[in-house]
Each structure stands twice: as C-alpha cells, then as structure tokens.
Design a protein around this motif. Structure first.
Motif, PDB file in Angstrom:
ATOM      1  N   ALA A   1      -6.229-104.317 -18.223  1.00 20.95           N
ATOM      2  CA  ALA A   1      -6.536-105.356 -17.240  1.00 20.95           C
ATOM      3  C   ALA A   1      -5.650-105.205 -15.996  1.00 20.95           C
ATOM      4  CB  ALA A   1      -6.367-106.742 -17.856  1.00 20.95           C
ATOM      5  N   VAL A   2      -4.420-104.760 -16.182  1.00 19.71           N
ATOM      6  CA  VAL A   2      -3.510-104.563 -15.047  1.00 19.71           C
ATOM      7  C   VAL A   2      -3.894-103.335 -14.233  1.00 19.71           C
ATOM      8  CG1 VAL A   2      -1.113-103.987 -14.437  1.00 19.71           C
ATOM      9  CG2 VAL A   2      -1.577-105.784 -16.118  1.00 19.71           C
ATOM     10  N   ILE A   3      -4.293-102.256 -14.902  1.00 23.13           N
ATOM     11  CA  ILE A   3      -4.576-101.011 -14.166  1.00 23.13           C
ATOM     12  C   ILE A   3      -6.010-100.922 -13.647  1.00 23.13           C
ATOM     13  CG2 ILE A   3      -2.792 -99.711 -15.401  1.00 23.13           C
ATOM     14  CD1 ILE A   3      -5.148 -98.292 -16.889  1.00 23.13           C
ATOM     15  N   THR A   4      -6.899-101.772 -14.125  1.00 22.42           N
ATOM     16  CA  THR A   4      -8.292-101.688 -13.690  1.00 22.42           C
ATOM     17  C   THR A   4      -8.482-101.896 -12.192  1.00 22.42           C
ATOM     18  OG1 THR A   4      -9.219-102.208 -15.864  1.00 22.42           O
ATOM     19  CG2 THR A   4     -10.606-102.693 -13.961  1.00 22.42           C
ATOM     20  N   PRO A   5      -7.898-102.915 -11.561  1.00 27.24           N
ATOM     21  CA  PRO A   5      -8.148-103.063 -10.119  1.00 27.24           C
ATOM     22  C   PRO A   5      -7.747-101.840  -9.282  1.00 27.24           C
ATOM     23  CG  PRO A   5      -7.379-105.123 -11.017  1.00 27.24           C
ATOM     24  CD  PRO A   5      -7.214-104.092 -12.108  1.00 27.24           C
TER      25      PRO A   5
END
Length: 180
Positions: free
Chosen positions: A71-75
């Motif tokens: 979730a942190v690296i997706t954007p």
C-alpha cells in the motif's frame, strides 16, 4: 493432471471480480502488485532449490505486513504504470477506458490487503508446504478442501466474468472521477 497456480496469473481472477463489484473503491493495481510481492519468496525458493517454497511470507501475519508495504509503494510505482496504460488506451482510441492516475489511500489499502490475504487463502487450498496460521499453528486445515479443478476454474471464471462486468461498467460510466 497437476494444476499449479504459478506466480500470480490465476490469483488475479478474484481481484478482477472485486474491481468489477467495487469499482473506484478498489485498486486493481495494488492488488496486482500485492500478488507479485507475495510470490517473490516462492520465486527465490525455486531459483535456489529450497525444499519449502511457501514459508513465512505465506502466513496471514506476514501477508498483513506485506499488504501494508505494498500500500505504501503502490502510489509511486503505480502512477507511471497508469500513465503508460492511459497512453496505450488513448493510442488505440479506447479513451472511455482511460483512468486518472489517482491512487487514493482507501482503494489502494483495500487492494493491497485483499491481494495478500486472498493469496494466502488460495494457496492454502493447494500447497502442502503452507502454514497459514504460523506462528500459532503449523496446520493447514484448508489443504485440499476443494478440488484443484474447482479452484482453477473458479479463479478463471471470476476473472473472465469480472473483466466483462468491469469493461462494461467502464465503457458506460460517465467520464471523470474514476480511480485506478
């Protein structure tokens, strides 16, 4: 006939169905990245000849941690992917399917966590080296709970039907305000 669920493709069926049902509230991109992240351990195990391919990362506690990391690296990873996706769609005159490169926190979190947790659930049905409830239990009570062919076709059908619904919804929605 031995049916294996190698490196993500069949895991995507349920994710596509979730995207069809939840629309903008679900990030399929985060779900896909979560599937890839989950299968890094088996890939390394295959390449190194490890006797256990589905170790610690294929437990529910680790799946939660991996889901949060995804979730942190997706954007930052997802925006360039979405821009490329949109360029390709525009090039082929499929503008109605273009999605804004907006990766909202809620849909990304839902996509990432449902991706990792569903990965453990599906793999628990078919891999004997799984201990999904570790460290509390070494048992895998779901192993063989449904026939392999039912698992395979369930994933395939959920993907095909989900893709059809998702594409139809995308095609007939009014443009604007959609998320990946």
């Amino acid at each position: 006939m031995s049916i294996r669920m190698p490196f993500t493709p069949l895991h995507l069926g349920p994710g596509i169905a979730l995207k069809a049902g939840l629309g903008d509230r679900f990030s399929l991109l985060a779900f896909v990245l979560a599937q890839v992240a989950m299968d890094l351990e088996p890939l390394i195990g295959l390449l190194s000849g490890a006797p256990i391919l589905h170790g610690i990362t294929h437990t529910y506690p680790a799946a939660l941690v991996i889901g949060l990391a995804v979730a942190v690296i997706t954007p930052p990873l997802g925006r360039p992917i979405l821009r490329r996706w949109n360029r390709e769609l525009t090039y082929y005159r499929l503008d109605r399917l273009v999605r804004p490169a907006i990766l909202a926190r809620g849909p990304v979190m839902l996509g990432a966590l449902s991706g990792t947790l569903s990965h453990v659930a599906l793999d628990s049905l078919m891999h004997a080296d799984m201990q999904p409830l570790s460290p509390w239990s070494s048992a895998n009570g779901w192993l063989g709970a449904i026939p392999m062919s039912a698992l395979f076709w369930g994933c395939v059908l959920s993907g095909v039907l989900g893709a059809a619904v998702w594409l139809l919804r995308s095609w007939f929605e009014r443009p604007g305000g959609r998320h990946a």
